[in-house]
Design a protein around this motif. Structure first.
Motif, short mmCIF file in Angstrom:
data_model
loop_
_atom_site.label_atom_id
_atom_site.label_comp_id
_atom_site.label_asym_id
_atom_site.label_seq_id
_atom_site.Cartn_x
_atom_site.Cartn_y
_atom_site.Cartn_z
N ALA A 1 -0.27 2.38 11.25
CA ALA A 1 1.19 2.86 10.99
C ALA A 1 2.24 1.79 10.72
CB ALA A 1 1.54 3.89 12.08
N SER B 1 1.20 -0.37 7.53
CA SER B 1 1.45 0.00 6.25
C SER B 1 3.12 0.05 5.94
CB SER B 1 0.61 0.89 6.12
OG SER B 1 1.15 2.12 7.13
N VAL B 2 3.76 0.39 6.99
CA VAL B 2 5.33 0.38 6.64
C VAL B 2 5.66 -0.96 6.34
CG1 VAL B 2 6.44 0.29 9.06
CG2 VAL B 2 7.22 1.74 7.05
N TYR B 3 5.34 -1.96 7.36
CA TYR B 3 5.76 -3.48 6.86
C TYR B 3 5.36 -3.96 5.57
CZ TYR B 3 7.54 -4.41 11.82
OH TYR B 3 8.10 -4.50 12.93
N ALA C 1 4.80 -1.96 2.93
CA ALA C 1 5.49 -1.28 2.05
C ALA C 1 6.92 -1.63 1.77
CB ALA C 1 5.69 0.12 2.33
N LEU C 2 7.37 -2.45 3.02
CA LEU C 2 8.88 -3.09 2.97
C LEU C 2 8.86 -4.41 2.67
CD1 LEU C 2 10.47 -1.14 6.05
CD2 LEU C 2 10.94 -0.94 3.76
N VAL D 1 13.35 3.52 9.30
CA VAL D 1 11.93 3.73 9.43
C VAL D 1 11.22 4.31 10.83
CG1 VAL D 1 11.59 2.75 7.19
CG2 VAL D 1 11.41 1.48 9.09
N ILE E 1 8.98 7.20 11.50
CA ILE E 1 7.61 7.60 11.23
C ILE E 1 6.82 7.84 12.45
CG2 ILE E 1 7.42 6.05 9.11
CD1 ILE E 1 5.95 4.16 10.96
N TRP E 2 7.54 7.49 13.54
CA TRP E 2 6.75 7.88 15.04
C TRP E 2 6.95 9.16 15.27
CZ3 TRP E 2 3.38 4.33 15.61
CH2 TRP E 2 3.86 2.74 15.06
N PHE F 1 3.71 10.93 14.53
CA PHE F 1 2.53 10.42 15.04
C PHE F 1 1.72 11.20 15.74
CE2 PHE F 1 0.28 6.68 17.17
CZ PHE F 1 -0.11 6.21 15.88
N PRO G 1 10.80 -0.69 12.45
CA PRO G 1 10.06 0.49 12.66
C PRO G 1 10.20 0.42 14.23
CG PRO G 1 8.59 -1.09 11.77
CD PRO G 1 9.88 -1.62 11.37
N SER H 1 4.07 6.01 6.14
CA SER H 1 4.41 4.87 6.00
C SER H 1 4.87 4.75 4.60
CB SER H 1 3.54 3.81 6.51
OG SER H 1 3.14 3.80 7.67
N ALA I 1 7.93 6.65 3.65
CA ALA I 1 9.25 6.15 4.36
C ALA I 1 10.10 5.23 3.46
CB ALA I 1 8.79 5.20 5.54
#
Lengths: 96, 531
Positions: free
Chosen positions: A35, A38-40, A42-43, B75, B78-79, B82, B227, B295, B298
């Protein structure tokens, strides 16, 4: 018992062992790393790749530890599945 | 309003036809038996239920509530999605136990785990509850689809609810679970492609990731890119405590069954897998795909925040516009042709959820009510017919819920919450502790209904208690329900040993099952010693 490559039998695979405990600890870590990683990524942040690599490593480790056991458990259950299914249907129709 | 060109309409038309035809192609498999109509004959390789897990939980309302979370918390929102990580442990614990129980539904599982009248009462309770919940979910996502169609074309909300629900019903009624799950595969792929594309286009519209960063910094909201940005240890809307509670509720909850509202639809996918191993990897990989999806989603959503940073979420009409941000990005930035593909992908997202919920609601009616209580000697053809009729009835019921959902939403969110909070602990313990009996579990469910009303609504309204944040509500409800659950369980007799041994023989539960396992081993030795 070896952590990886244990020659599981249907009987030994049906028991809860430390392999189950280890994957139950590693698996949530893999989810959290996926989680955040993948967000890091994507950024556009490099640390995301490290987290995703860690998640991938954890995933492979989980697979190496547990997949053979899951196969053995599936085999063990397949042998008795039909009998259980018959009993299930008997109970469903109030005959069991 | 979006100006569709012929190429856009082509995509929408072609995709609708493809989905319906592909679903209908499995008509002959779906009609073979109730087992085929509802769980694809227990013959699917792991990747089919896995894709279905991901596709079914990618609904039209998902980017709406997620957009609201990202707009509010950045962002880190996103949790809030989860909760799906319950499958991280479930895949290796409760998924295996449930697959081996062979129960078609969570309701049927109750009658296998518990015996006698208590088990039957639990079965009836869960069946009725799930029929109601599936109608509600259908109404909920149907209205979300209505809002999207209204945004795109100005159509009234009921069009999205009714017309697209009927499209899903065509192949779900004809081919049952086979139709739904095969459609899920292509719908999941289409949805994933469009989620990536909207993020790329959204980021581009905001000037790339660097542009998003600059815009957020200019509005003093750069923290929304972190995040792990929290509002404090315990204070604020999104504290570390709430984050930790979400992780714990999800992850530890995976040991149990029913500890997440997703469980009920996943239970059907677990049984559709051809082996225990396939079921485990299906749950694990499907949930992981949802985590990745969130993700990627987001990025488009934070791009929307960067482009439009000043919506006041306290104002309902502005909040409504902000929540549709992901859809705005797609409709307003895609070129001709791609915007039609976008709407086709929205249909994919919608239909995968609609078909899954219709079939699941019909399963509870057909298996747990009709076959078990009304007509035990029904033939397979009759069961399939009842499955089809009830699929249609569930859809019609959802139209009613959809039409009044604005008035009952708060109550229904509360209803979903009490499914998780008050019975979280019993849902886990009934899997890992042999001593849990039907009466303890049933009484806790009933008590939970009353206690939840008191703690969440009535006592705060009377000024007796403050209005607690969800994180505190969870722990209070869990503690109060434990005060009912543990005494009732220990003061009433355990389930008969015969029933527990039968259950153990099939499902092989883990945890504190020592007395049952020893009795099972004794009977095994006796059976082997018998000449």
């Amino acid at each position: 018992m070896r952590l990886v490559g244990e020659p599981w039998t249907p009987a030994s695979a049906d028991r809860w062992t430390y392999h189950d405990l280890i994957v139950s600890i590693l698996s949530p870590l893999a989810f959290v790393a996926t989680a955040a990683g993948s967000v890091y990524v994507a950024l556009g942040e490099a640390r995301g790749w490290f987290l995703l690599a860690a998640a991938l490593g954890l995933g492979l480790l989980i697979w190496a530890i547990i997949d053979r056991k899951l196969r053995a458990q599936s085999e063990a259950f397949r042998e008795r599945e039909e009998a259980h299914k018959a009993r299930l249907e008997d109970r469903q129709t109030w005959e069991g | 309003m979006v100006a569709f060109q012929p190429l856009d309409w082509f995509w929408v038309g072609a995709y609708t036809v493809l989905t319906v035809v592909l679903g209908l192609a499995f008509y002959f498999l779906g009609k073979r038996s109730a087992e085929d109509f509802f769980i694809a004959g227990r013959g699917l390789p792991w990747w089919l239920p896995s894709t279905s897990v991901y596709a079914t939980h990618t609904a039209t309302d998902t980017p709406i509530w997620m957009m609201g979370s990202i707009y509010r918390y950045g962002v880190a929102g996103i949790w809030l999605g989860f909760f799906t990580a319950w499958a991280a442990i479930s895949a290796f614990v409760s998924t295996k136990i449930f697959r081996r129980s062979l129960a078609y539904t969570h309701a049927e599982y109750q009658a296998l785990r518990f015996g006698g009248l208590g088990g039957e009462l639990l079965r009836g309770w869960f069946a009725g509850w799930q029929i109601f919940i599936q109608m509600f979910i259908l109404g909920w996502v149907g209205i979300a689809m209505g809002r999207v169609a209204h945004l795109a074309f100005g159509w009234p909300d009921w069009v999205g609810l009714v017309v697209f629900g009927l499209v899903g019903a065509v192949y779900t009624i004809a081919a049952g679970f086979w139709g739904a799950i095969i459609a899920d595969v292509q719908q999941g792929i289409v949805a994933f492609v469009i989620i990536v594309l909207v993020s790329v286009w959204g980021a581009k519209a905001a000037g790339g990731i660097g542009g998003i960063r600059e815009r957020l910094a200019a509005s003093g909201q750069e923290w929304k890119l972190d995040p792990f940005h929290f509002t404090g240890l315990f204070g604020g809307d999104f504290s570390v405590f709430w984050f930790a509670t979400i992780l714990l509720v999800a992850i530890i909850g995976g040991i149990g069954m029913g500890s997440s509202i997703d469980w009920y639809i996943e239970a059907q996918r677990i049984q559709s897998a051809k082996t225990v191993r396939d079921a485990s990897w299906a749950m694990w990989s499907g949930a992981l795909l949802i985590v990745v999806r969130n993700s990627i989603w987001a990025v488009a959503m934070i791009a929307f925040v960067a482009l439009f940073p000043s919506f006041d979420l306290a104002d309902p009409s502005q909040a409504r516009t902000a929540e549709l941000g992901w859809y705005h990005i797609g409709f307003e930035t895609f070129p001709v042709g791609l915007v039609g593909f976008f709407f086709a992908a929205i249909l994919a997202i919608h239909l995968s959820t609609v078909s899954g919920s219709m079939n699941l609601g019909a399963l509870y009616w057909t298996r747990d009510i009709y076959h078990h209580y009304i007509r035990p000697q029904a033939t397979q053809a009759q069961l399939v017919r009842v499955g089809r009729i009830s699929t249609g009835v569930i859809l019609l019921g959802s139209f009613v819920y959809g039409s009044i959902i604005g008035n009952i939403t708060e109550w229904l969110i509360f209803a979903l919450w009490i499914m998780v909070a008050g019975v979280w602990l019993p849902n886990i313990l009934q899997v890992v502790w042999w001593r849990v009996n039907a009466w303890g579990y049933l009484v806790t469910w009933i008590a939970n209904l009353g206690v939840s009303w008191l703690v969440v609504w009535i006592l705060p309204a009377l000024g007796v208690l403050p209005t607690f944040h969800e994180s505190f509500q969870f722990w209070i409800l869990m503690a109060l329900s434990a005060l009912v659950f543990l005494p009732v369980t220990l003061l009433t007799p355990p389930e008969p040993m015969d029933r527990l041994v039968q259950f153990y023989d099939a499902a092989r539960p883990v945890g504190w099952w020592g007395p049952v396992r020893r009795e099972w081993e004794r009977r095994q030795r006796m059976a082997e010693a018998r000449p």
